[in-house]
Design a protein around this motif. Sequence first.
Motif, mmCIF file in Angstrom:
data_model
loop_
_atom_site.group_PDB
_atom_site.id
_atom_site.type_symbol
_atom_site.label_atom_id
_atom_site.label_comp_id
_atom_site.label_asym_id
_atom_site.label_seq_id
_atom_site.Cartn_x
_atom_site.Cartn_y
_atom_site.Cartn_z
ATOM 1 N N THR A 89 0.819 -1.207 0.000
ATOM 2 C CA THR A 89 0.000 0.000 0.000
ATOM 3 C C THR A 89 0.851 1.255 0.000
ATOM 4 O OG1 THR A 89 -1.742 -1.187 1.174
ATOM 5 C CG2 THR A 89 -1.827 1.212 1.238
ATOM 6 N N THR A 90 1.851 1.294 0.864
ATOM 7 C CA THR A 90 2.705 2.489 0.918
ATOM 8 C C THR A 90 3.583 2.580 -0.330
ATOM 9 O OG1 THR A 90 4.349 1.306 2.264
ATOM 10 C CG2 THR A 90 2.679 2.579 3.430
ATOM 11 N N ALA A 91 3.980 1.440 -0.884
ATOM 12 C CA ALA A 91 4.775 1.462 -2.115
ATOM 13 C C ALA A 91 3.974 2.051 -3.271
ATOM 14 C CB ALA A 91 5.255 0.051 -2.465
ATOM 15 N N GLN A 92 2.680 1.707 -3.349
ATOM 16 C CA GLN A 92 1.903 2.247 -4.464
ATOM 17 C C GLN A 92 1.592 3.731 -4.265
ATOM 18 O OE1 GLN A 92 -1.508 -0.284 -4.991
ATOM 19 N NE2 GLN A 92 -2.581 0.436 -3.177
ATOM 20 N N LEU A 93 1.476 4.182 -3.020
ATOM 21 C CA LEU A 93 1.342 5.623 -2.783
ATOM 22 C C LEU A 93 2.575 6.364 -3.286
ATOM 23 C CD1 LEU A 93 -0.237 5.484 0.782
ATOM 24 C CD2 LEU A 93 -1.276 6.655 -1.177
ATOM 25 N N ARG A 94 3.748 5.828 -2.971
ATOM 26 C CA ARG A 94 4.990 6.476 -3.429
ATOM 27 C C ARG A 94 5.150 6.356 -4.939
ATOM 28 N NH1 ARG A 94 6.784 3.932 1.622
ATOM 29 N NH2 ARG A 94 7.120 5.598 3.144
ATOM 30 N N ALA A 95 4.694 5.239 -5.501
ATOM 31 C CA ALA A 95 4.781 5.065 -6.951
ATOM 32 C C ALA A 95 3.921 6.105 -7.671
ATOM 33 C CB ALA A 95 4.351 3.649 -7.339
ATOM 34 N N PHE A 96 2.735 6.376 -7.128
ATOM 35 C CA PHE A 96 1.896 7.395 -7.769
ATOM 36 C C PHE A 96 2.468 8.794 -7.571
ATOM 37 C CE2 PHE A 96 -1.525 4.162 -8.015
ATOM 38 C CZ PHE A 96 -1.817 4.333 -9.366
ATOM 39 N N ALA A 97 3.191 9.020 -6.489
ATOM 40 C CA ALA A 97 3.887 10.303 -6.340
ATOM 41 C C ALA A 97 4.902 10.480 -7.464
ATOM 42 C CB ALA A 97 4.568 10.374 -4.978
ATOM 43 N N GLU A 98 5.589 9.412 -7.824
ATOM 44 C CA GLU A 98 6.548 9.478 -8.935
ATOM 45 C C GLU A 98 5.839 9.709 -10.263
ATOM 46 O OE1 GLU A 98 8.948 5.987 -8.856
ATOM 47 O OE2 GLU A 98 9.797 6.409 -6.881
ATOM 48 N N GLY A 103 4.828 13.464 -14.816
ATOM 49 C CA GLY A 103 3.901 14.238 -15.640
ATOM 50 C C GLY A 103 3.487 13.605 -16.950
ATOM 51 N N ALA A 104 4.030 12.422 -17.287
ATOM 52 C CA ALA A 104 3.656 11.799 -18.558
ATOM 53 C C ALA A 104 2.179 11.436 -18.597
ATOM 54 C CB ALA A 104 4.518 10.555 -18.801
ATOM 55 N N PHE A 105 1.579 11.247 -17.427
ATOM 56 C CA PHE A 105 0.155 10.878 -17.379
ATOM 57 C C PHE A 105 -0.740 11.959 -17.972
ATOM 58 C CE2 PHE A 105 0.547 13.483 -13.640
ATOM 59 C CZ PHE A 105 -0.710 14.068 -13.458
ATOM 60 N N LEU A 106 -0.239 13.188 -18.071
ATOM 61 C CA LEU A 106 -1.017 14.272 -18.665
ATOM 62 C C LEU A 106 -1.196 14.098 -20.173
ATOM 63 C CD1 LEU A 106 0.632 17.234 -16.725
ATOM 64 C CD2 LEU A 106 -1.651 16.289 -16.356
ATOM 65 N N ASP A 107 -0.372 13.236 -20.781
ATOM 66 C CA ASP A 107 -0.499 12.869 -22.193
ATOM 67 C C ASP A 107 -0.591 14.113 -23.078
ATOM 68 O OD1 ASP A 107 -0.662 11.170 -24.373
ATOM 69 O OD2 ASP A 107 -2.836 10.901 -24.217
ATOM 70 N N ILE A 108 0.383 15.011 -22.920
ATOM 71 C CA ILE A 108 0.363 16.291 -23.625
ATOM 72 C C ILE A 108 0.762 16.095 -25.088
ATOM 73 C CG2 ILE A 108 1.361 18.601 -23.735
ATOM 74 C CD1 ILE A 108 1.877 18.318 -20.682
ATOM 75 N N ALA A 440 1.618 -7.728 -9.022
ATOM 76 C CA ALA A 440 2.729 -6.785 -8.888
ATOM 77 C C ALA A 440 2.261 -5.367 -9.201
ATOM 78 C CB ALA A 440 3.869 -7.181 -9.830
ATOM 79 N N VAL A 441 2.626 -4.428 -8.342
ATOM 80 C CA VAL A 441 2.302 -3.019 -8.583
ATOM 81 C C VAL A 441 3.400 -2.455 -9.460
ATOM 82 C CG1 VAL A 441 1.765 -0.800 -7.521
ATOM 83 C CG2 VAL A 441 1.158 -2.915 -6.341
ATOM 84 N N ALA A 442 3.223 -2.607 -10.772
ATOM 85 C CA ALA A 442 4.250 -2.232 -11.738
ATOM 86 C C ALA A 442 3.621 -1.421 -12.867
ATOM 87 C CB ALA A 442 4.911 -3.493 -12.301
ATOM 88 N N PRO A 443 4.418 -0.611 -13.560
ATOM 89 C CA PRO A 443 3.855 0.220 -14.637
ATOM 90 C C PRO A 443 3.141 -0.585 -15.717
ATOM 91 C CG PRO A 443 6.027 1.028 -14.039
ATOM 92 C CD PRO A 443 5.829 -0.266 -13.288
ATOM 93 N N ALA A 444 3.607 -1.785 -16.008
ATOM 94 C CA ALA A 444 3.000 -2.583 -17.076
ATOM 95 C C ALA A 444 1.863 -3.466 -16.593
ATOM 96 C CB ALA A 444 4.067 -3.450 -17.757
ATOM 97 N N VAL A 461 -4.681 -1.434 -10.781
ATOM 98 C CA VAL A 461 -3.329 -1.592 -10.242
ATOM 99 C C VAL A 461 -2.342 -1.134 -11.309
ATOM 100 C CG1 VAL A 461 -1.594 -3.204 -9.357
ATOM 101 C CG2 VAL A 461 -4.013 -3.545 -8.793
ATOM 102 N N GLY A 462 -1.278 -0.462 -10.868
ATOM 103 C CA GLY A 462 -0.258 -0.001 -11.802
ATOM 104 C C GLY A 462 -0.440 1.461 -12.162
ATOM 105 N N ALA A 463 0.570 2.023 -12.802
ATOM 106 C CA ALA A 463 0.602 3.457 -13.068
ATOM 107 C C ALA A 463 -0.575 3.933 -13.904
ATOM 108 C CB ALA A 463 1.919 3.816 -13.767
ATOM 109 N N THR A 464 -1.050 3.107 -14.840
ATOM 110 C CA THR A 464 -2.113 3.573 -15.724
ATOM 111 C C THR A 464 -3.480 3.594 -15.044
ATOM 112 O OG1 THR A 464 -2.279 1.336 -16.644
ATOM 113 C CG2 THR A 464 -0.946 2.922 -17.854
ATOM 114 N N ALA A 465 -3.574 3.156 -13.776
ATOM 115 C CA ALA A 465 -4.833 3.289 -13.030
ATOM 116 C C ALA A 465 -5.240 4.748 -12.888
ATOM 117 C CB ALA A 465 -4.705 2.649 -11.649
#
Length: 508
Positions: A89-98, A103-108, A440-444, A461-465
Amino acid sequence: MGAAPVWSVDPRTGKAREQVAVEATADEVDRAVRAAEAARPALADRTVRAALLRAAADLLDAAGEQVVEAADAETALGPTRLTGELARTTAQLRAFAEVVDDGAFLDIRIDHADADRTPPWPDLRRWKIPLGVVAVYSASNFPLAFSVPGGDTASALAAGCPVVIKAHPDHPATSELCAALLRKAAQQAGLPETVVALVHGFDAGVELVRHPLVAAAGFTGSVRGGRALFDAAAARPVPIPFHGELGSLNPVVITEAAADEGARTLGAGLAGSMTLGSGQFCTKPGLVLAPAGDAGDRLLTSLAAAVSESEPGVMLDHRMRDAFVAGVAERAALDGVEAPVTPGAGGEHTVNAGFLTVPARRLTAEGPHDLLLEECFGPVTVVARYETRDEIDAVLSRLPGNLTATLHAAADDPEAPGLLAALTPLAGRVLVGGWPTGVAVAPAQHHGGPYPATTSASTSVGATAIERWLRPVTYQSAPPALLPPELRDDNPLGLPRMVDGRPEPLAR
């Protein structure tokens, strides 16, 4: 008449521990949502959002012993399992901070005006903005990772969306503790604590999804409950996205060659996966297609030995325990079904793990055995023994959507390519080897799948959530002075962007 009390209950005894809250009224839900909406502007700064997520992780880690103790008292999942879940849980909080920092999630995407095109292009600049207040519905089986401080909350806050969380009745004290820590993290980050709110009660959950200021919802739970909320979300005057994880059978196919090579290992691995957490994982393998011959016999012998050694387990609450006992009894009574290790009631508060077997041909056409193709929450799996490849294909063709599908095949197994192709449409994560429990809480990562596994094509789960809580907006021919910094030509924030169809080089 006062509001109904919310009690913390010990599933090991069925006795109430303490009253921790009262169920929220419609007025209280309304106030929580309106306060969250008012806090939206404070979340606009990505730096502050990242600080909030990291502060939440640090506070949860610092209070780890207290959090694990509270969760164990209400779920009986055990300190070892819950310590690991807290770390996740704490790892995924820190992962979303990253994710927020990057900023790539903004898909500019920027396409400059081009008068030479036919027809000409205007100046177009696209990015993603937060939807608004997100309703989060906590899961019973993950009191941390899929509940108050879990992935839905973390990804929504990362997107810039305040959250109003509906606590699960199986762990209200844990929910209150975690919500208090999240509110403290908000204060530390200089945010109003109303960016995170917690409500209790069934009626509060219904009021929440219907509230006009709620812009989206995330849910983890049963098909029945999730579908009711999904329908309510769709029936609103302004429908909203409802990202629900509902139920999954998680089929496994074991080829004859794989069983011949590793029957003992496969049997032991299956036993470990299906009994993990008393069979209360959303990715538990609930249906296994295994060969009917000698290799399959040896696999079942190994499975029976391993399952027989498992200790009686406590389920999350007595309602689930009763449903499990009734469910396995109904399945075991079907014609042709056998129970090499009988699942069902253990002691007064426990259940015994077990598994059922059935000829796969009984599952190839509609009939009473369709019950075996529905998830049974708890430590049980169904092993359907096939005679031919056609039986495998016929059973797979009848399965609903799943979170996972698993293939066990031998090296250079000629059946592997076709079976992998048959499993791929059924699930959001397809394993070749291994077992599906553990995400696994991973980007892919993708934790989702066709209905009824989930109600959308997204992952929880993962960055694209984070994408669930965003919507795209394009500015056309806007003067530079009116553009947000993220879309200006000089890229003052140094964000990753696509410009005129190519990745923009970042300043070093």
